[in-house]
Design an enzyme around this catalytic site. Structure first.
Site, short mmCIF file in Angstrom:
data_model
loop_
_atom_site.label_atom_id
_atom_site.label_comp_id
_atom_site.label_asym_id
_atom_site.label_seq_id
_atom_site.Cartn_x
_atom_site.Cartn_y
_atom_site.Cartn_z
N ARG A 133 35.88 -3.43 62.85
CA ARG A 133 36.88 -2.76 63.67
C ARG A 133 38.28 -3.11 63.16
NH1 ARG A 133 35.03 -4.77 69.54
NH2 ARG A 133 34.39 -6.55 68.26
N LYS A 156 39.52 -9.09 67.34
CA LYS A 156 38.87 -10.33 67.76
C LYS A 156 39.84 -11.51 67.69
CE LYS A 156 35.39 -10.87 69.02
NZ LYS A 156 35.01 -10.82 70.46
N SER A 191 32.98 -2.84 76.68
CA SER A 191 31.83 -3.09 77.54
C SER A 191 30.88 -1.90 77.53
CB SER A 191 32.29 -3.38 78.98
OG SER A 191 33.04 -4.58 79.04
N TYR A 243 41.60 -9.47 71.85
CA TYR A 243 40.64 -10.19 72.67
C TYR A 243 40.73 -11.68 72.33
CZ TYR A 243 38.35 -5.78 73.93
OH TYR A 243 38.08 -4.53 74.42
N ASP A 302 22.54 -7.33 91.26
CA ASP A 302 23.96 -7.60 91.47
C ASP A 302 24.09 -8.23 92.86
OD1 ASP A 302 26.67 -6.45 89.93
OD2 ASP A 302 26.98 -7.01 92.01
N ARG A 332 28.29 -2.30 95.31
CA ARG A 332 28.03 -1.82 93.96
C ARG A 332 26.59 -1.32 93.83
NH1 ARG A 332 29.57 1.27 90.17
NH2 ARG A 332 28.68 0.77 88.13
N LEU A 335 30.00 -10.97 84.48
CA LEU A 335 31.41 -11.18 84.16
C LEU A 335 32.15 -11.78 85.34
CD1 LEU A 335 33.90 -10.75 82.28
CD2 LEU A 335 34.22 -8.55 83.44
N SER A 353 21.01 -9.82 93.93
CA SER A 353 20.84 -10.94 93.02
C SER A 353 20.90 -12.27 93.76
CB SER A 353 21.92 -10.91 91.93
OG SER A 353 21.70 -11.95 91.00
N VAL A 405 24.90 -10.32 76.70
CA VAL A 405 26.18 -9.69 76.39
C VAL A 405 27.34 -10.59 76.85
CG1 VAL A 405 27.55 -7.57 76.65
CG2 VAL A 405 25.06 -7.45 76.68
N ALA A 406 27.08 -11.50 77.77
CA ALA A 406 28.12 -12.40 78.27
C ALA A 406 28.43 -13.53 77.30
CB ALA A 406 27.69 -12.98 79.62
N HIS A 439 59.64 -3.30 74.37
CA HIS A 439 60.38 -4.25 75.21
C HIS A 439 60.11 -5.71 74.88
CE1 HIS A 439 61.59 -0.87 77.69
NE2 HIS A 439 60.34 -0.50 77.81
N GLU A 460 41.02 -8.78 77.51
CA GLU A 460 39.98 -8.84 78.54
C GLU A 460 40.50 -9.22 79.92
OE1 GLU A 460 39.94 -12.98 76.63
OE2 GLU A 460 40.16 -10.90 75.96
N HIS A 466 39.11 -14.46 74.84
CA HIS A 466 37.93 -15.15 75.41
C HIS A 466 38.09 -16.66 75.30
CE1 HIS A 466 35.84 -11.33 75.87
NE2 HIS A 466 36.08 -11.05 74.61
N ASP A 491 30.29 -13.74 74.79
CA ASP A 491 31.72 -13.90 74.49
C ASP A 491 32.39 -14.88 75.45
OD1 ASP A 491 32.34 -12.47 72.25
OD2 ASP A 491 32.77 -10.60 73.29
#
Length: 370
Positions: A15, A74, A133, A93, A197, A202, A239, A219, A266-267, A326, A117, A95, A269
């Site tokens: 990227r 990154k 995401s 990003y 969840d 949600r 997250l 959850s 996926v978490a 600015h 993020e 993290h 990061d």
């Protein structure tokens, strides 16, 4: 303002911080762009495309990092830390919560670190996290399906099954953007999908969105254990903005999962939500622990770098234009950008990062006033 766009150097990260179209928008607004040679070449954004819109191509990262503002994808890697300088705006990003080494270096370099993020919009959402995401949620199912293949140590389960054969079971922890996109992909493949969840509102939204094709569960420890033990593919999509991810799946639970099942965390990061997760790269994305295949790549969207770069620039460009116009003052005028400020000239300005890493927290608005 003079803005630098470096070539990403994280493993298999293709990227780039700004597309040629984004570069044109910044240049048309009166700013200068220094783009590192071949920064976007691998995904079809060649140097001549940047030059055609007025950007300068520079041969080495040193010239990029001389700029007062740097836009990238990154977090800085070890070789990039010495190139950062005091007061420089770093828009990327970060993290930081699970990464004490990077945090220490950014504080030592006294940069103004604005993390994609944690930037928010007027509704409190995370508009610069959403596009990646979305990509990561979809890739999670592709990666999980590959992990289930025998050659990768998986159970040999086809997620969609075939007539007369049971479908694979996909369990997704977290019903946010990652979880929703993962569910779309898994349902599209014909899998049996359950989302967990702890937000009933949600879960109601997900029920309305997907109808009876999706299973939803509240959850808590019992339901998570029950579903994890039946899963062919478990996706961690948890997250807590700014914080390190909570470890919701214990090693003991992983030990009891089906042999050859797959976990895609996926978490990762933010440190990962599975006790057996550890960061991996696109060069070596999977490993087997406790008999379970793990995929824990920390830059998952980099696998589909062209699509991801276009989606990211679409989201970041309005904020980049404000910062370029600015400078630090943009933080005073835009509360959403201010929420993205994680470190400021040697101080930690994100409460979650301060809490998780044991730093003193400084309210960013008070530092900017002083």
């Amino acid at each position: 303002m003079k803005i630098g766009v470096p070539k990403e150097i994280k493993d298999h990260e293709y990227r780039v911080g700004v597309t040629p179209a984004g570069a044109k928008a910044l240049i048309d607004a009166g700013h200068e762009l220094c783009v590192e040679h071949n920064a976007g070449d691998a995904i079809g954004f060649h140097d001549d495309m940047y030059e055609a819109v007025g950007a300068a191509i520079v041969p080495a990262p040193e010239a990029v990092y001389e700029c007062p503002m740097v836009i990238k994808v990154k977090e800085p890697q070890a070789s990039e830390f010495p190139l950062l300088h005091a007061g420089q705006i770093l828009f990327t990003y970060l993290h930081l919560a699970p990464d004490p080494q990077q945090t220490r270096h950014l504080l030592e370099r006294k940069v103004v670190g604005i993390a994609y993020e944690t930037v928010t919009d007027q509704a409190g959402r995370l508009p610069l996290l959403v596009p990646m995401s979305e990509v990561a949620g979809r890739i999670a199912i592709q990666a999980g399906a590959a992990g289930l293949q025998m050659i990768n140590g998986g159970r040999g389960v086809l997620l969609g099954g075939v007539p007369g054969v049971p479908r694979g079971k996909v369990v997704i922890i977290g019903g946010g953007v990652v979880g929703t996109e993962a569910a779309k992909m898994a349902l599209g493949l014909g899998a049996e999908v359950t989302i967990l969840d702890n937000n009933l509102g949600r879960l109601r939204q997900l029920d309305d969105l997907f109808g009876p094709g999706l299973n939803t569960r509240f959850s808590e420890a019992h339901s998570l254990q029950e579903l994890a033990l039946e899963a062919d593919l478990l996706v961690g999509a948890v997250l807590l903005p700014g914080h390190a991810a909570p470890k919701l799946v214990s090693r003991e639970l992983v030990q009891r999962m089906r042999r050859g099942a797959v976990i895609v965390d996926v978490a990762i990061d933010q440190g990962g939500c599975v006790a057996t997760s550890r960061p991996t790269s696109h060069s070596d994305p999977m490993y087997i622990e406790e008999g379970v295949v793990h995929y824990c790549v920390t830059n998952m969207p980099g696998a589909c770098a062209r699509s991801a770069t276009m989606a990211l620039t679409n989201a970041t460009l309005p904020y980049a234009l404000q910062l370029a116009e600015h400078g630090e003052a943009a933080l005073k005028h835009n509360p959403g950008l201010l929420a993205g400020l994680n470190v400021y000239k040697g101080r930690v300005t994100n409460p979650a990062v301060a809490q998780d890493l044991g730093y003193d927290y400084y309210a960013p608005d008070s530092l900017l006033k002083s």
